[in-house]
Structures are given as C-alpha cells and as structure tokens.
Design an enzyme around this catalytic site. Structure first.
Site, PDB file in Angstrom:
ATOM      1  N   HIS A 131     -31.758 -13.616  -5.534  1.00  0.00           N
ATOM      2  CA  HIS A 131     -32.863 -13.450  -6.494  1.00  0.00           C
ATOM      3  C   HIS A 131     -34.223 -13.880  -5.928  1.00  0.00           C
ATOM      4  CE1 HIS A 131     -29.892 -12.628  -9.553  1.00  0.00           C
ATOM      5  NE2 HIS A 131     -29.391 -13.844  -9.524  1.00  0.00           N
ATOM      6  N   ASP A 167     -21.769 -10.469  -6.898  1.00  0.00           N
ATOM      7  CA  ASP A 167     -22.152 -11.562  -7.790  1.00  0.00           C
ATOM      8  C   ASP A 167     -22.223 -11.021  -9.229  1.00  0.00           C
ATOM      9  OD1 ASP A 167     -23.913 -14.381  -7.298  1.00  0.00           O
ATOM     10  OD2 ASP A 167     -24.403 -13.313  -9.154  1.00  0.00           O
ATOM     11  N   HIS A 169     -24.452 -11.396 -11.274  1.00  0.00           N
ATOM     12  CA  HIS A 169     -25.839 -11.058 -11.616  1.00  0.00           C
ATOM     13  C   HIS A 169     -26.372  -9.984 -10.662  1.00  0.00           C
ATOM     14  CE1 HIS A 169     -25.094 -15.218 -12.998  1.00  0.00           C
ATOM     15  NE2 HIS A 169     -25.816 -14.847 -14.049  1.00  0.00           N
ATOM     16  N   ASP A 249     -19.249 -15.983  -9.229  1.00  0.00           N
ATOM     17  CA  ASP A 249     -19.445 -16.185 -10.667  1.00  0.00           C
ATOM     18  C   ASP A 249     -18.906 -15.035 -11.524  1.00  0.00           C
ATOM     19  OD1 ASP A 249     -21.460 -14.575  -9.688  1.00  0.00           O
ATOM     20  OD2 ASP A 249     -23.119 -15.765 -10.481  1.00  0.00           O
TER      21      ASP A 249
HETATM   22 ZN   LIG Z   1     -24.845 -14.923 -10.028  1.00  0.00          ZN
END
Ligand SMILES: [Zn+2]
Length: 387
Positions: A131, A167, A169, A249
C-alpha cells in the site's frame, strides 16, 4: 540454484504499538520456526541490508523519506508532516524503527532482485508493503518494497514481470505505480468491499492490471479456480519474472478479513508460480494472527525448497509457537493444532457463481492481455542483461 531466505533481526520485538494489528511478531517467528525445523543454514540465509536513500528515492519522494528519518530520530511528527505524509496516525504510527524497518524491508527486496537477476528464487517475508505510496504512508506501509524490487529488476534488464498479490487487501500502491506500464502485469486477489475499496474487476489500470475482488468466505476450491485464470494471464504476459506478495490475512483465522482460505491455498499458489518464470521473489504482506502467519510463511519456505512438512511438529518448533501471544479473543484459547502442526485442514467448498464469473472474465481477456501487453513492450535496452 538454492532459494535464499532474506531476513533480519530488526523485526524481532518491533511493533507498531500494543493496540495496532501489527503488534504481533511475524518475521521473527517465521524465521525461528524455519530454524527449528532445520530449514535454514549458513548457505541459504541472507541478512537484509538497509537500503540507501538513493535506492528508495528511485520511487519515493526524497522529502517523504527525510520525514521518516526525522520521525525516527525525534519519535515525533510535526502537524505538517502528519498531514502531508500521513505518518503519526493510527494506521501508520510513529514507532521506534519507523525509518530503519521499512528501509531494511526495502533493502531485503532489493537484495532479492539482485540475487535472482540471472534466475532463481528469493524469499523476503519482511517485504510486501503493497500500500506504500510515492509520497505518503498508507495501510501500515511506509515504503513500497514490491515497487522498488520490480523497478530494480527492470532497471537491470528484466523485460516482463507478473506481480501476483494474494493479500486480503487490494495491492493498490503497486497497481498504481505501474498503471499503463506494459512491462508489468499486476494481478490482485482480495476481498470485495474491504479497505482500500479499489481493485474492482473492471479496474484494468490502462491494461496493466487484472483484479479478482472475491466474496467473504472465499475457500480453497475457489482459489484453485482463480489460480488457473492467473496462470493463464501470467503465461499470456510471457513474464520472465514473477513477484508474489503472499500476505497471510486471507486465511480463515485472520482478524482483518472475512476470507476463509487454509494455508494449503497459499502454498498451492507458490508451487504453481514457481513453474512459470525463471525468476521468483516471494514476500510476506498482511497477516495479523501470529500463529497463522508463522505457520503459513514457514510453509511457503518449505514449498519453495520442496521440504516435506512434518505431520506433527518436533518439540523445538512447537516451542516457537508456544511463545506467541495474541491480544484478541482468538488468543485466549488457541486450538491445539496451532501449536503442533503447520498444515491446516483444507477448506474446500463450492465454487460460487460470482467467483466463476471473475475467473471466466479473466480467461476471456487472456488473449486481449497478450495483445495489449504483448504488443506495446518497448525495445530492450542496448546492453540487456538477458538475451
Ligand atoms: Zn492485507
């Protein structure tokens, strides 16, 4: 060539604060577990060096990197730096190693890029900060080590890279950094509707991205379906290097997503991507349950090496998992298999129609990806490292 594990002691006892999801140990426990299992020796472990400021400003704004150093030195942040660089907020707090830790994560991934230039596999579980933005922190990430690692590959002659991100996200920072760049295909599998809420199936970033926003409850069977589509895309891109962000995650027991994979799914992705290009870097990423992260990421290392997983962990490995603490409900009464095994029970299930549609859309577009991405690659540099 033997795969190389790139680690550092910087991660041991480094936390973002006791109430932050990154309060838990991850890289140190993964490393300790691999050592306890006899999977690390002098020959296959490398210490991550700290990146230089010149190396990270290949992508990041020098003023932002200077602000990170200032924050570490003063353990404080001015209102101006907080507003401009998004450091000092809950997600991206000032913590004792706010400069050194991201610089070492970046240095580890840059080392991985160097070590794999002529082929091979490198594993940097401390990397994967997908990110991070050019001029600001985002989503627990300060620098963007995947971007830096892939730029290093490209600068040294690698022509076509596939970035795969599993991931929970969306890998927004990486996608945006390479948007419209025909050399890099970015593929992200992530939970739909979850922060940062980007990465819709229709989001193609000028042709260079493919996204799989999957529903809550996403299971191992569904991941196999998506993986087939990813492999088709990576082959269509004719990647000569693969970068896998292997955040943990999306596992069932993780507190920050509602996806339901077992670690078998992660290892299957690793095993498949090992076959499609001569260069592979694997990093960590998210992962906020200390047991699931350590067990998953140790198993990634085993997969990369072809090590057999013991059904029941030997006492030294179990002892590593017994030392972990987790300040959440799941940490009060952890199930026995979190201490005694690496492999989860598989979490197979139905492939729901919406997942099949995502995979089919990607497959229908594989030829399109080849045309768009394949047709627009610039001529190789004058002195290419690779023929
Ligand atoms: Zn993540």
């Amino acid at each position: 060539m033997t795969p190389v594990f790139i680690g550092s002691e910087i991660y041991r006892n480094s936390t973002y604060g006791k109430n932050h999801p990154l309060a838990v140990p991850r890289v140190s426990s993964t490393t300790d577990l691999c050592r306890a299992l006899g999977w690390l020796n002098g020959g296959n472990f490398a210490e991550a060096p700290m990146a230089s400021v010149a190396e990270v400003t290949r992508f990041h704004d020098p003023a932002y990197v200077a602000a990170l150093l200032r924050a570490e030195q003063t353990q404080n942040v001015s209102e101006e730096d907080r507003a401009r660089f998004h450091i000092g907020a809950f997600s991206n707090p000032v913590y004792p190693e706010i400069f050194r830790r991201p610089m070492i994560s970046a240095g580890g991934v840059l080392l991985a890029a160097r070590l794999t230039l002529e082929g091979g596999i490198a594993y940097a579980p401390g990397g994967g900060t997908h990110h991070g933005r050019q001029d600001r922190a985002s989503g627990f990430c300060y620098l963007n080590d995947p971007v830096l690692g892939m730029l290093a590959w490209l600068d040294q002659g690698v022509r076509r890279i596939a970035y795969v991100d599993i991931d929970a996200h969306h890998g927004d920072g990486v996608q945006d950094a390479f948007a419209g760049d025909p050399r890099v295909l970015t593929v992200s599998v992530h939970e739909e509707g979850r922060w940062p809420r980007t990465g819709l199936a229709t989001d193609r970033a000028g042709g260079s991205a493919r996204n799989f926003p999957v529903p809550a409850g996403f299971n191992d069977t569904e991941m196999r379906c998506v993986l087939e589509a990813i492999l088709t895309l990576v082959r269509a891109h004719r990647a000569d290097a693969v970068f896998l962000q292997c955040g943990a995650d999306a596992l069932e027991e993780d507190p920050l997503s509602r996806l339901a994979l077992s670690n078998n799914a992660h290892w299957a992705v690793v095993a498949a991507l090992m076959q499609v290009a001569p260069r592979l870097i694997v990093t960590g990423g998210g992962g906020y349950n200390p047991w699931t992260v350590a067990r998953c990421w140790a198993g990634v290392w085993a997969t990369l090496n072809g090590f057999a997983l013991p059904d029941i962990l030997p006492p030294a490995a179990e002892a590593v998992l017994r030392t972990l603490r987790f300040n959440r409900a799941a940490g009060r009464n952890p199930p026995a298999h979190w201490f005694t095994t690496l492999r989860d029970a598989p979490r197979e299930g139905m492939v729901r129609p919406e997942v099949a549609v995502l995979a089919r859309q990607a497959l229908e577009d594989a030829d399109d990806a080849d045309r768009i991405l394949g047709g627009a690659v610039p001529a190789p540099p004058d002195n290419p490292v690779f023929p």
